[in-house]
Design a protein around this motif. Structure first.
Motif, mmCIF file in Angstrom:
data_model
loop_
_atom_site.group_PDB
_atom_site.id
_atom_site.type_symbol
_atom_site.label_atom_id
_atom_site.label_comp_id
_atom_site.label_asym_id
_atom_site.label_seq_id
_atom_site.Cartn_x
_atom_site.Cartn_y
_atom_site.Cartn_z
ATOM 1 N N VAL A 1 -8.828 -8.748 -4.968
ATOM 2 C CA VAL A 1 -9.390 -7.589 -4.298
ATOM 3 C C VAL A 1 -8.730 -7.444 -2.931
ATOM 4 C CG1 VAL A 1 -11.302 -8.936 -3.327
ATOM 5 C CG2 VAL A 1 -11.535 -6.446 -3.604
ATOM 6 N N VAL A 2 -8.555 -6.211 -2.490
ATOM 7 C CA VAL A 2 -7.988 -5.935 -1.185
ATOM 8 C C VAL A 2 -8.803 -4.812 -0.538
ATOM 9 C CG1 VAL A 2 -6.315 -4.262 -2.082
ATOM 10 C CG2 VAL A 2 -5.860 -5.434 0.081
ATOM 11 N N ARG A 3 -8.990 -4.899 0.778
ATOM 12 C CA ARG A 3 -9.767 -3.905 1.523
ATOM 13 C C ARG A 3 -8.870 -3.264 2.589
ATOM 14 N NH1 ARG A 3 -12.844 -8.248 0.271
ATOM 15 N NH2 ARG A 3 -14.793 -7.818 -0.867
ATOM 16 N N TYR A 4 -8.910 -1.956 2.656
ATOM 17 C CA TYR A 4 -8.012 -1.217 3.550
ATOM 18 C C TYR A 4 -8.494 0.219 3.626
ATOM 19 C CZ TYR A 4 -6.295 0.539 -0.894
ATOM 20 O OH TYR A 4 -6.225 1.103 -2.135
ATOM 21 N N HIS A 5 -7.759 1.064 4.318
ATOM 22 C CA HIS A 5 -7.975 2.505 4.260
ATOM 23 C C HIS A 5 -6.680 3.208 4.645
ATOM 24 C CE1 HIS A 5 -8.459 2.139 8.656
ATOM 25 N NE2 HIS A 5 -8.121 3.413 8.690
ATOM 26 N N TYR A 6 -6.511 4.408 4.113
ATOM 27 C CA TYR A 6 -5.373 5.243 4.478
ATOM 28 C C TYR A 6 -5.805 6.148 5.628
ATOM 29 C CZ TYR A 6 -2.876 3.782 0.265
ATOM 30 O OH TYR A 6 -2.223 3.043 -0.698
ATOM 31 N N SER A 7 -5.043 6.135 6.707
ATOM 32 C CA SER A 7 -5.412 6.907 7.893
ATOM 33 C C SER A 7 -4.953 8.360 7.829
ATOM 34 C CB SER A 7 -4.829 6.244 9.148
ATOM 35 O OG SER A 7 -3.414 6.172 9.059
ATOM 36 N N ALA A 8 -4.078 8.679 6.914
ATOM 37 C CA ALA A 8 -3.569 10.049 6.830
ATOM 38 C C ALA A 8 -3.469 10.477 5.369
ATOM 39 C CB ALA A 8 -2.199 10.158 7.504
ATOM 40 N N SER A 9 -3.650 11.772 5.140
ATOM 41 C CA SER A 9 -3.522 12.302 3.789
ATOM 42 C C SER A 9 -2.053 12.297 3.368
ATOM 43 C CB SER A 9 -4.091 13.720 3.719
ATOM 44 O OG SER A 9 -3.400 14.574 4.608
ATOM 45 N N GLY A 10 -1.831 12.352 2.053
ATOM 46 C CA GLY A 10 -0.463 12.351 1.542
ATOM 47 C C GLY A 10 -0.394 11.653 0.201
ATOM 48 N N ASN A 11 0.806 11.478 -0.305
ATOM 49 C CA ASN A 11 1.032 10.797 -1.575
ATOM 50 C C ASN A 11 1.590 9.397 -1.316
ATOM 51 O OD1 ASN A 11 0.272 13.078 -3.183
ATOM 52 N ND2 ASN A 11 2.260 13.992 -2.746
ATOM 53 N N TYR A 12 0.986 8.403 -1.962
ATOM 54 C CA TYR A 12 1.382 7.014 -1.779
ATOM 55 C C TYR A 12 1.544 6.348 -3.147
ATOM 56 C CZ TYR A 12 -0.408 7.812 2.954
ATOM 57 O OH TYR A 12 -0.647 8.316 4.207
ATOM 58 N N THR A 13 2.426 5.349 -3.193
ATOM 59 C CA THR A 13 2.573 4.521 -4.391
ATOM 60 C C THR A 13 2.112 3.113 -4.046
ATOM 61 O OG1 THR A 13 4.447 5.820 -5.202
ATOM 62 C CG2 THR A 13 4.172 3.613 -6.103
ATOM 63 N N LEU A 14 1.014 2.709 -4.649
ATOM 64 C CA LEU A 14 0.479 1.366 -4.428
ATOM 65 C C LEU A 14 1.036 0.439 -5.492
ATOM 66 C CD1 LEU A 14 -3.037 0.285 -3.400
ATOM 67 C CD2 LEU A 14 -2.058 -0.723 -5.462
ATOM 68 N N GLN A 15 1.572 -0.697 -5.064
ATOM 69 C CA GLN A 15 2.117 -1.686 -5.994
ATOM 70 C C GLN A 15 1.418 -3.027 -5.790
ATOM 71 O OE1 GLN A 15 6.402 -1.856 -5.516
ATOM 72 N NE2 GLN A 15 6.710 -0.297 -7.094
ATOM 73 N N LEU A 16 1.070 -3.640 -6.892
ATOM 74 C CA LEU A 16 0.507 -4.992 -6.874
ATOM 75 C C LEU A 16 1.496 -5.935 -7.569
ATOM 76 C CD1 LEU A 16 -1.621 -7.225 -6.605
ATOM 77 C CD2 LEU A 16 -2.665 -6.346 -8.726
ATOM 78 N N LYS A 17 1.952 -6.907 -6.800
ATOM 79 C CA LYS A 17 2.797 -7.952 -7.376
ATOM 80 C C LYS A 17 1.897 -9.143 -7.675
ATOM 81 C CE LYS A 17 7.001 -10.640 -6.511
ATOM 82 N NZ LYS A 17 8.083 -10.941 -5.528
ATOM 83 N N LEU A 18 1.735 -9.421 -8.952
ATOM 84 C CA LEU A 18 0.819 -10.463 -9.401
ATOM 85 C C LEU A 18 1.604 -11.707 -9.786
ATOM 86 C CD1 LEU A 18 -2.080 -11.299 -10.243
ATOM 87 C CD2 LEU A 18 -1.616 -10.286 -12.483
ATOM 88 N N GLY A 19 1.373 -12.781 -9.033
ATOM 89 C CA GLY A 19 2.009 -14.052 -9.353
ATOM 90 C C GLY A 19 1.065 -14.903 -10.188
ATOM 91 N N LEU B 1 0.805 -1.216 0.000
ATOM 92 C CA LEU B 1 0.000 0.000 0.000
ATOM 93 C C LEU B 1 0.846 1.278 0.000
ATOM 94 C CD1 LEU B 1 -2.770 -1.042 2.547
ATOM 95 C CD2 LEU B 1 -2.690 -1.399 0.064
ATOM 96 N N GLY B 2 2.129 1.161 0.192
ATOM 97 C CA GLY B 2 2.989 2.340 0.182
ATOM 98 C C GLY B 2 3.071 3.054 1.514
ATOM 99 N N ASN B 3 2.384 2.535 2.540
ATOM 100 C CA ASN B 3 2.424 3.130 3.873
ATOM 101 C C ASN B 3 3.053 2.183 4.885
ATOM 102 O OD1 ASN B 3 0.442 1.195 3.969
ATOM 103 N ND2 ASN B 3 -1.092 2.495 4.952
ATOM 104 N N GLY B 4 3.760 1.181 4.387
ATOM 105 C CA GLY B 4 4.375 0.185 5.244
ATOM 106 C C GLY B 4 3.534 -1.059 5.432
ATOM 107 N N GLU B 5 2.325 -1.062 4.893
ATOM 108 C CA GLU B 5 1.432 -2.211 5.039
ATOM 109 C C GLU B 5 1.454 -3.058 3.765
ATOM 110 O OE1 GLU B 5 -3.249 -3.168 6.258
ATOM 111 O OE2 GLU B 5 -2.564 -1.095 5.972
ATOM 112 N N VAL B 6 1.599 -4.377 3.921
ATOM 113 C CA VAL B 6 1.601 -5.319 2.804
ATOM 114 C C VAL B 6 0.538 -6.386 3.088
ATOM 115 C CG1 VAL B 6 2.937 -6.989 1.484
ATOM 116 C CG2 VAL B 6 4.039 -4.905 2.331
ATOM 117 N N ILE B 7 -0.308 -6.637 2.090
ATOM 118 C CA ILE B 7 -1.403 -7.605 2.232
ATOM 119 C C ILE B 7 -1.273 -8.640 1.124
ATOM 120 C CG2 ILE B 7 -3.910 -7.932 2.314
ATOM 121 C CD1 ILE B 7 -4.140 -5.005 3.170
#
Length: 244
Positions: free
Chosen positions: A71-89, A59-65
């Motif tokens: 599909v993934v469910r989450y939320h960002y607790s703080a505003s800012g810029n994030y880079t979300l990466q999906l590694k697809l096997g 998720l770019g905030n230190g959290e990896v699921i």
């Protein structure tokens, strides 16, 4: 659409607020809001219908699921810029080696506009340059549309004044032309939310205006009193005697 050498797909973002679900397709999300991100595979010929997939979401905030569902469910607790990466096997067959594809997207997380608070007095004077201050909770930039309604009478045809806000403090300058109760309709929005609110202020006649009226009234009273005194004075007729 996100492309790799052999696999095509895209990431779709949904955010749920109450009973409403919003599709966020511009790379902008609201903070503190339940978010669902789905990977939609583009496979019109069903070449990958029997493939097995694994999903690793950074998720770019230190959290990896990790999981086996797209599909993934989450939320960002703080505003800012994030880079979300999906590694697809991807494992096409039982004997084929595992292949990895990486999808990446830059996200801008904003605070939704949840509250507008009026700062300072709610009493103003006619014909004076007035400044009204507000604090707006939410991530700038924000668009502000405002208008005053004398006596709080609805105006279906009237427009509003549009301003761009680059901070959380809003300063409105206005000159009231009549006394009474005035309503301020104000609407604020950013890229992921909108809030409309209304405030009432009391407008009184200025003290200078009251002093002028009292002074004018005093002058008029004095003038009429003087005229009345002159008009009511008894007239004395001088009789001259002629001596021969």
């Amino acid at each position: 659409m996100l492309l790799t050498e052999n696999i095509k797909g895209k990431l779709v973002f949904y955010q749920m607020e109450g009973n409403a679900t919003y599709v966020r397709d511009t790379g902008e999300l609201a903070s503190e809001v339940p978010t669902e991100t789905m990977f939609e595979l583009f496979d019109p010929h069903q070449n990958l219908s029997k493939a097995k997939f694994t999903y690793t979401w950074d998720l770019g905030n230190g959290e990896v699921i990790q999981g086996t569902e797209p599909v993934v469910r989450y939320h960002y607790s703080a505003s800012g810029n994030y880079t979300l990466q999906l590694k697809l096997g991807v494992n096409v067959t039982e004997f084929a080696p595992l292949r990895n594809e990486v999808y990446s997207i830059n996200l801008k997380v904003l605070d939704a506009i949840k509250h507008i608070e009026m700062k300072g007095p709610s009493d103003y004077e006619v014909s004076q340059d007035s400044s009204l201050a507000f604090h707006v909770d939410g991530s700038p930039p924000m668009w502000v549309c405002w208008r005053f309604l004398p006596q709080c009478m609805p105006d279906m045809m009237g427009g509003c004044t549009l301003n761009m806000l680059y901070e959380n403090t809003l300063q409105l300058n206005h000159t009231f032309t009549s006394a009474g109760i005035h309503c301020l309709d104000i609407s604020v929005r950013n890229d992921i939310s909108k809030l409309q609110s209304s405030f009432s202020v009391t407008v009184k006649r200025s003290s200078d205006h009251v002093i002028f009226i009292l002074s004018s009234a005093a002058i008029l009273v004095a003038t009429f009193s003087f005229i009345a005194v002159i008009a009511c004075r008894p007239r004395h007729h001088n009789r001259s005697r002629v001596i021969f």
